[in-house]
Design a protein around this motif. Structure first.
Motif, PDB file in Angstrom:
ATOM      1  N   PHE A 249       0.864  -1.370   0.036  1.00 24.00           N
ATOM      2  CA  PHE A 249       0.338   0.030   0.023  1.00 24.00           C
ATOM      3  C   PHE A 249       0.931   1.334   0.030  1.00 24.00           C
ATOM      4  O   PHE A 249       0.440   2.306  -0.266  1.00 24.00           O
ATOM      5  CB  PHE A 249      -1.094  -0.092   1.131  1.00 24.00           C
ATOM      6  CG  PHE A 249      -0.471   0.182   2.474  1.00 24.00           C
ATOM      7  CD1 PHE A 249      -0.043  -0.994   3.443  1.00 24.00           C
ATOM      8  CD2 PHE A 249      -0.050   1.304   3.138  1.00 24.00           C
ATOM      9  CE1 PHE A 249       0.514  -1.153   4.436  1.00 24.00           C
ATOM     10  CE2 PHE A 249       0.516   1.327   4.401  1.00 24.00           C
ATOM     11  CZ  PHE A 249       0.802   0.062   4.926  1.00 24.00           C
ATOM     12  N   SER A 251       3.302   2.089  -1.819  1.00 25.35           N
ATOM     13  CA  SER A 251       3.395   2.524  -3.053  1.00 25.35           C
ATOM     14  C   SER A 251       2.185   2.429  -4.245  1.00 25.35           C
ATOM     15  O   SER A 251       2.288   2.854  -5.212  1.00 25.35           O
ATOM     16  CB  SER A 251       4.445   1.838  -3.936  1.00 25.35           C
ATOM     17  OG  SER A 251       4.401   0.438  -3.902  1.00 25.35           O
ATOM     18  N   GLU A 253      -1.011   3.401  -5.796  1.00 25.02           N
ATOM     19  CA  GLU A 253      -1.446   4.772  -6.625  1.00 25.02           C
ATOM     20  C   GLU A 253      -2.929   4.699  -6.021  1.00 25.02           C
ATOM     21  O   GLU A 253      -3.720   3.752  -5.938  1.00 25.02           O
ATOM     22  CB  GLU A 253      -1.224   5.017  -7.927  1.00 25.02           C
ATOM     23  CG  GLU A 253      -0.051   5.332  -8.331  1.00 25.02           C
ATOM     24  CD  GLU A 253       0.363   5.282  -9.784  1.00 25.02           C
ATOM     25  OE1 GLU A 253      -0.042   6.426 -10.337  1.00 25.02           O
ATOM     26  OE2 GLU A 253       0.436   4.298 -10.369  1.00 25.02           O
ATOM     27  N   THR A 259      -3.967  -1.996 -10.707  1.00 26.70           N
ATOM     28  CA  THR A 259      -3.161  -2.273  -9.179  1.00 26.70           C
ATOM     29  C   THR A 259      -3.379  -1.085  -8.227  1.00 26.70           C
ATOM     30  O   THR A 259      -2.782  -1.045  -7.313  1.00 26.70           O
ATOM     31  CB  THR A 259      -1.822  -2.504  -9.564  1.00 26.70           C
ATOM     32  OG1 THR A 259      -1.301  -1.525 -10.404  1.00 26.70           O
ATOM     33  CG2 THR A 259      -1.443  -3.882 -10.271  1.00 26.70           C
TER      34      THR A 259
ATOM     35  N   GLN B 154       4.756  -1.432 -13.575  1.00 25.22           N
ATOM     36  CA  GLN B 154       3.952  -2.717 -13.731  1.00 25.22           C
ATOM     37  C   GLN B 154       4.801  -3.872 -13.561  1.00 25.22           C
ATOM     38  O   GLN B 154       3.912  -4.740 -13.081  1.00 25.22           O
ATOM     39  CB  GLN B 154       3.091  -2.789 -15.157  1.00 25.22           C
ATOM     40  CG  GLN B 154       2.227  -1.456 -15.335  1.00 25.22           C
ATOM     41  CD  GLN B 154       1.340  -1.259 -14.157  1.00 25.22           C
ATOM     42  OE1 GLN B 154       0.849  -2.102 -13.590  1.00 25.22           O
ATOM     43  NE2 GLN B 154       1.063   0.072 -14.062  1.00 25.22           N
ATOM     44  N   GLN B 157       4.951  -4.455  -9.663  1.00 24.49           N
ATOM     45  CA  GLN B 157       3.934  -4.332  -8.756  1.00 24.49           C
ATOM     46  C   GLN B 157       4.139  -5.469  -7.587  1.00 24.49           C
ATOM     47  O   GLN B 157       4.226  -6.241  -8.043  1.00 24.49           O
ATOM     48  CB  GLN B 157       2.504  -4.461  -9.393  1.00 24.49           C
ATOM     49  CG  GLN B 157       2.083  -3.392 -10.194  1.00 24.49           C
ATOM     50  CD  GLN B 157       1.681  -2.248  -9.539  1.00 24.49           C
ATOM     51  OE1 GLN B 157       1.459  -2.351  -8.208  1.00 24.49           O
ATOM     52  NE2 GLN B 157       2.116  -1.121  -9.866  1.00 24.49           N
ATOM     53  N   TYR B 160       1.100  -8.939  -7.608  1.00 21.01           N
ATOM     54  CA  TYR B 160       0.296  -9.219  -8.756  1.00 21.01           C
ATOM     55  C   TYR B 160       1.486  -8.828 -10.206  1.00 21.01           C
ATOM     56  O   TYR B 160       1.185  -9.342 -11.377  1.00 21.01           O
ATOM     57  CB  TYR B 160      -1.024  -8.403  -9.273  1.00 21.01           C
ATOM     58  CG  TYR B 160      -1.895  -8.807  -7.781  1.00 21.01           C
ATOM     59  CD1 TYR B 160      -2.296  -9.719  -7.601  1.00 21.01           C
ATOM     60  CD2 TYR B 160      -2.121  -7.550  -7.092  1.00 21.01           C
ATOM     61  CE1 TYR B 160      -3.241  -9.970  -6.636  1.00 21.01           C
ATOM     62  CE2 TYR B 160      -3.065  -7.708  -6.156  1.00 21.01           C
ATOM     63  CZ  TYR B 160      -3.757  -8.892  -5.710  1.00 21.01           C
ATOM     64  OH  TYR B 160      -4.577  -8.975  -4.904  1.00 21.01           O
ATOM     65  N   GLN B 177       5.958  -5.111   1.267  1.00 21.64           N
ATOM     66  CA  GLN B 177       5.568  -3.971   0.514  1.00 21.64           C
ATOM     67  C   GLN B 177       5.999  -3.669  -0.958  1.00 21.64           C
ATOM     68  O   GLN B 177       5.582  -2.617  -1.385  1.00 21.64           O
ATOM     69  CB  GLN B 177       6.027  -2.610   1.051  1.00 21.64           C
ATOM     70  CG  GLN B 177       5.230  -2.335   2.770  1.00 21.64           C
ATOM     71  CD  GLN B 177       3.924  -1.841   2.429  1.00 21.64           C
ATOM     72  OE1 GLN B 177       3.521  -1.345   1.436  1.00 21.64           O
ATOM     73  NE2 GLN B 177       3.267  -1.871   3.613  1.00 21.64           N
ATOM     74  N   LEU B 180       9.115  -1.488  -4.734  1.00 24.12           N
ATOM     75  CA  LEU B 180       9.132   0.066  -4.983  1.00 24.12           C
ATOM     76  C   LEU B 180       8.623   0.674  -3.598  1.00 24.12           C
ATOM     77  O   LEU B 180       8.552   1.897  -3.396  1.00 24.12           O
ATOM     78  CB  LEU B 180       8.432   0.549  -5.963  1.00 24.12           C
ATOM     79  CG  LEU B 180       9.089   0.266  -7.352  1.00 24.12           C
ATOM     80  CD1 LEU B 180       8.277   0.793  -8.579  1.00 24.12           C
ATOM     81  CD2 LEU B 180      10.452   1.146  -7.312  1.00 24.12           C
ATOM     82  N   GLY B 181       7.883  -0.265  -2.837  1.00 20.31           N
ATOM     83  CA  GLY B 181       7.400   0.181  -1.667  1.00 20.31           C
ATOM     84  C   GLY B 181       7.995   0.304  -0.234  1.00 20.31           C
ATOM     85  O   GLY B 181       7.386   0.762   0.641  1.00 20.31           O
ATOM     86  N   PRO B 270       8.882   5.335  -1.080  1.00 22.39           N
ATOM     87  CA  PRO B 270       7.811   5.499   0.145  1.00 22.39           C
ATOM     88  C   PRO B 270       8.539   6.265   1.045  1.00 22.39           C
ATOM     89  O   PRO B 270       9.799   6.105   1.186  1.00 22.39           O
ATOM     90  CB  PRO B 270       7.704   4.089   0.352  1.00 22.39           C
ATOM     91  CG  PRO B 270       8.881   3.390  -0.012  1.00 22.39           C
ATOM     92  CD  PRO B 270       9.080   3.980  -1.339  1.00 22.39           C
TER      93      PRO B 270
END
Lengths: 428, 334
Positions: A249, A251, A253, A259, B154, B157, B160, B177, B180-181, B270
Motif C-alpha cells: 500500500f 506505493s 496509487e 493495481t 507494472q 507491482q 500481482y 510492500q 518500490l514500496g 515511500p
C-alpha cells in the motif's frame, strides 16, 4: 549578400512574433461585438460534456450577444492549465475552485470576483454548503457538487467473511478487519503512494476527535496545539498497526489502473476503501464494461471514535464550485447563477455528474449509492473541507507527507502535528 | 581497414591548422570584417536567440524567484532575501534527496562501467548475430524514460506484478510492500532500472571508442605473445580512457538531474526514500505552490551540477586534452 542578414532577422522576427502571439490570446470582445465568456470545466466525457454544451447554448439563446467558449479538459490537465493561467494573469472567465486556502490565496492575489451580492439569492438557497468557499464573510465561488468521504465496500466479499452489519464504531471496524483476514480477504486498499488517500484517514480521525470549534479555529488561525490532533494520529497509528491494508500500500496509487487502490476494490482483490464520492465513477472507468462493481457496491460512513469530542455524524468532504475571475464580463456572473439554477442542477443530478448542492435537485439523483451518500451529507451537522484543501497546498502538502510517513512507520502522531505547524508558521 | 583508420587519425592533426590561412586571407579583403561579423551573426544568431530565451532567461528568472516568497501568481512583492535557501538547505527531505542523487551518481558509474565495458568488449569481437545483439542492448536507451518507467512500474507491482509472480513461482517471496514500496529497497530498485535503461548508451559509446583504437598496437602486442586478456587490460582499456571519462561525465550529470524515472516509479516515496533534487523542486513548486523555495532548490541544483562539471573538467577531462595533443604530436612525428 544582403539576404544573409535578412534571413536571421526574419527568423528572429518570426520567433518573437510567435512568442508574442502566445501571450495575446485574450480579449473579451470578439470582432462582431459579442461578449465572449470563456468557461473551463473538467466534464470531458459524455454525458457531462454534451450536457454542458447544451446548457451553454440555452444561456446564449436567452442572452443574445453572449458567446460562451467552452474548454472541456481532463481534470489534471485543467489544474495545470489553471496554474499557468493564474501565473500569466490570463484566466478563463468561469472556472472551478476547490475552496479553502487555495481560494483564499487567489482572493488575496485579486484573481477572483466577489459574488456575495451579485449571487445573493443563489447563496442563500445553497445554505451551509457555501462555507468552504467563503473568506472574511464574502463568497467567492458557488459550489455545484459537494460530496463526502466514506467507506466503499464490496457487498459480496463482506458477506463471504460473515459480516452482516456495517461497523459504526472503530471497535466494530477492528472486528470486521479481523473477520475479513480470517476469511483470507485483504480488508482495505489505500493509495498511500499518492499520499492524500492515506491522509483522509487522519483528517477523519481528527474530525471525530476534535470539536467543531477547534477545527474551525484551526482553519483560520493555523494553530494545531489542541491535544485532539495528536489523538487523531494515535488512533490512526493503532489502526495501521493492525495491518489492515493491501500488500504494497505504501506505493499503491489512488486510482490509476487495476493495481491502484480503486482498481483493487473493483476487481474484488480487497473488500473496502476509504474514498470520496467520485469513487463509483472512477471504478466504472477502470472496468471494461464500464459498470464498476454495480449492485455489489455499498457505502457506509466513517465509524465513530470512543471518547472523541467530535460529532459522530460530522463528515469530511469537499467539492467543486464555479468561480468568476476578476475582470470577467458581468454576463459571466449571470451564467454562473444560471449554472446553479434548479433546472441546470436537476439535469446535472439526473446524469449522475456529481452531488448537487441545490436542494431542488437532490431528489433527481438516480444512483442508489450516491443517493445514500447524499443523505449522509445532508444530515451531517457540518461537512469539514479536506484539510489539505482547507489549509492550502503548502501546509496541506507538508501534512500529507508526514501522514504518509506515519503509514510507513517512520513518523509519530506528534510528528504530524509538528510538521503541519511548522509549514503553517512559515505561511504566517 | 587498418590502414584507412590509421591514416584518418594521422591526417586529422595537420589538417586542423591548415584551415586557418584560408580564412585569414578572406578576412583581409576590404569589408571583410563586416562580412565575417554578418556570417557569425547568421550562423550563431538563431541558436543564440534560442539559448537566451530558453536557457539564460529562465535561469535569471529562477534566481529572481528564489529571493521571494511567491505562490505562483500575483506580483513578486514578498522579498525574503536568502531565507528560501536556508529553508531548502535545512530541509531534511532536500538533504536526503541530495544524498540519493550522490548514491545514483556513484552507483551508476560503479555498475554501468564494468558491465558496459564487458558487453562492449564481447560485442567488439566477431560473433554471429553481432548487429542483433548490439540492437538489443541499445533498445532500452531508445525508449522514452517515462515509457520504460511505466513498464517497470507494472513489472514491479507487489504480488500481482510479473517479477513477484516469477519469484513466488520459484518459492521466493518478494518484500511485503513490494520492491518500490519498501523504503530500504526502493532506491536500489530505481538504480537497477536506471542501469537497465542507460547501459545501452555506455555500450554504444564504448564500442565507438573501441573502433578508434589503432589495430597495429593490438597486433604488435599479439605478436609479442600477449593473450586476449592482456591485450584488453594493457592496451584496449587504457586507450579507451578518454571515452570512459566522457561517458562518466554524461552519466554523472544525468544522475544529478534524475527526475522522470523516480517520478513515475515512486514519486519520491515511500517515506521520501527515493526523492531526488529535481523531484523535490517539482513537489515544492507545482504541487505545493512554494515557487520561491522551488526556485532556490533549482538554483542549488544548478550550482551543484556546475561545480561538479567544472571540477570534473579541471581534474579529470584535462588529462584528455593533454593526452590528445601529445598523441597528435606523436602521430605527426611518425
Amino acid at each position: 549578400m544582403k539576404r544573409t542578414a535578412f534571413i536571421p532577422t526574419l527568423v528572429l522576427a518570426t520567433a518573437l512574433a510567435a512568442l508574442a502571439a502566445c501571450g495575446s490570446d485574450d480579449g473579451d470582445d470578439s470582432a462582431d461585438g459579442k461578449t465572449v465568456i470563456t468557461w473551463w470545466h473538467n466534464s470531458n466525457n459524455d454525458p457531462g460534456k454534451s450536457y454542458y454544451e447544451q446548457v451553454a447554448k440555452a444561456f446564449e439563446s436567452d442572452h443574445p450577444g453572449v458567446d460562451i467558449k467552452i474548454e472541456a479538459m481532463q481534470h489534471e490537465d485543467m489544474l495545470t492549465k489553471l496554474d499557468a493561467a493564474f501565473q500569466s494573469g490570463d484566466t478563463p472567465d468561469v472556472y472551478m475552485e476547490r475552496g479553502g486556502g487555495e481560494l483564499a490565496d487567489h482572493v488575496e492575489a485579486g484573481l477572483t470576483k466577489d459574488l456575495s451580492e451579485s449571487s445573493a439569492d443563489v447563496i442563500s438557497e445553497l445554505g451551509g454548503s457555501v462555507a468552504g468557499w467563503q473568506t472574511d464573510g464574502k463568497t467567492y465561488a458557488l459550489p455545484f457538487s459537494v460530496g463526502v468521504v466514506g467507506f466503499w465496500y464490496n457487498k459480496d466479499l463482506l458477506a463471504q467473511a460473515g459480516v452482516t452489519a456495517m461497523p459504526t464504531t472503530w471497535d466494530e471496524m477492528d472486528q470486521v478487519v479481523g473477520q475479513l483476514k480470517a476469511a483470507g480477504i485483504e480488508p482495505i486498499s489505500v493509495g498511500a503512494g499518492d499520499k492524500w488517500p492515506a491522509a483522509h484517514y487522519w483528517y477523519y480521525f481528527a474530525v471525530r476527535e476534535c470539536s467543531h470549534d477547534v477545527l474551525t479555529d484551526a482553519v483560520t488561525s493555523l494553530d494545531f496545539t489542541d491535544e485532539c490532533f495528536v489523538r487523531a494520529g494515535e488512533d490512526l497509528e493503532d489502526f495501521v498497526g493492525q495491518d489492515p491494508f493491501n500488500k504494497g500500500f505504501l506505493s499503491t496509487e489512488a486510482q490509476t489502473g487495476p493495481t491502484s487502490a480503486s482498481g483493487l476494490l473493483v476487481t474484488g482483490k480487497v473488500a473496502m476503501e476509504l474514498q470520496g464520492h467520485w469513487e463509483p465513477g472512477v471504478m466504472q472507468g477502470l472496468t471494461e464494461d464500464k459498470v464498476g462493481l454495480g449492485d455489489k457496491l455499498g457505502w457506509f460512513p466513517f465509524p465513530a471514535v470512543d471518547g472523541g469530542e467530535g460529532d459522530p455524524a460530522a463528515a469530511l468532504g469537499g467539492g467543486d464550485a464555479w468561480a468568476v475571475s476578476e475582470g470577467a464580463p458581468d454576463e459571466a456572473v449571470d451564467f454562473v447563477n444560471y449554472l446553479l439554477s434548479d433546472e441546470v442542477q436537476q439535469g446535472f443530478a439526473e446524469k449522475d455528474m456529481g452531488l448537487p448542492t441545490n436542494p431542488a435537485a437532490i431528489g433527481s439523483v438516480s444512483d442508489p449509492a450516491l443517493a445514500a451518500l447524499l443523505e449522509v451529507r445532508d444530515s451531517a451537522p457540518y461537512v469539514q473541507l479536506y484539510f489539505d484543501t482547507a489549509f492550502g497546498q503548502s501546509v496541506g502538502g507538508a501534512m500529507n507527507d508526514e501522514i504518509a510517513l506515519l503509514f510507513a512507520g517512520e513518523a509519530s502522531p506528534q510528528d504530524i502535528v509538528d510538521a503541519t505547524q511548522e509549514a503553517a508558521d512559515a505561511e504566517k | 581497414m587498418t590502414v584507412s583508420t590509421d591514416r584518418a587519425a594521422g591526417a586529422a592533426a595537420p589538417s586542423a591548422p591548415a584551415a586557418h590561412p584560408g580564412r585569414r586571407r578572406r578576412s583581409g579583403a576590404p569589408g571583410g570584417a563586416l562580412r565575417t561579423a554578418l556570417e557569425v551573426l547568421f550562423f550563431v544568431g538563431p541558436a543564440l536567440a534560442l539559448f537566451l530565451v530558453f536557457v539564460v532567461w529562465p535561469i535569471i528568472r529562477a534566481a529572481q524567484f528564489s529571493l521571494y516568497r511567491w505562490k505562483g501568481f500575483g506580483p513578486l512583492t514578498d522579498f525574503v532575501g536568502l531565507d528560501n535557501y536556508s529553508t531548502v538547505l535545512h530541509n531534511e527531505v532536500f538533504t536526503d534527496a541530495f544524498t540519493h542523487n550522490l548514491f545514483i551518481v556513484v552507483g551508476s558509474v560503479l555498475l554501468q562501467m564494468p558491465l558496459g565495458l564487458a558487453i562492449a568488449l564481447l560485442l567488439n569481437r566477431r560473433i554471429r548475430g553481432q548487429g542483433l545483439l548490439r540492437t538489443i542492448v541499445f533498445v532500452p536507451y531508445v525508449l522514452a524514460e517515462v515509457i520504460a518507467s511505466v513498464v517497470w512500474l507494472q513489472l514491479l507491482q507487489p504480488e500481482y506484478g510479473v517479477i513477484d509472480s516469477l519469484l513466488s513461482s520459484v518459492g521466493i517471496a518478494g518484500p511485503e510492500q513490494g520492491w518500490l514500496g519498501t523504503p530500504d529497497y526502493a532506491l536500489w530498485t530505481v538504480l537497477v532500472v536506471l542501469t537497465w535503461k542507460y547501459l545501452g548508451l555506455a555500450v554504444l559509446l564504448f564500442l565507438a571508442g573501441l573502433q578508434g583504437i589503432p589495430t597495429d598496437v593490438v597486433e604488435a602486442a599479439q605478436i609479442d605473445g600477449a593473450s586476449w586478456w592482456q591485450v584488453q587490460r594493457w592496451i584496449t582499456i587504457p586507450l579507451l580512457g578518454p571515452t570512459l571519462r566522457v561517458w562518466a561525465f554524461l552519466s554523472m550529470i544525468g544522475s544529478l538531474q534524475l527526475f522522470d524515472m523516480v517520478w513515475v516509479l515512486t514519486g519520491g516515496g515511500p517515506a521520501n526514500s527515493t526523492t531526488s533534487m529535481a523531484t523535490f523542486l517539482v513537489t515544492e513548486g507545482t504541487k505545493r505552490h512554494n515557487y520561491g523555495i522551488a526556485a532556490a532548490a533549482s538554483v542549488i541544483l544548478f550550482v551543484v551540477a556546475l561545480v561538479f562539471a567544472l571540477l570534473y573538467q579541471l581534474l579529470v577531462l584535462r588529462r584528455d586534452t593533454h593526452d590528445r595533443t601529445r598523441l597528435a604530436r606523436a602521430g605527426g612525428g611518425a
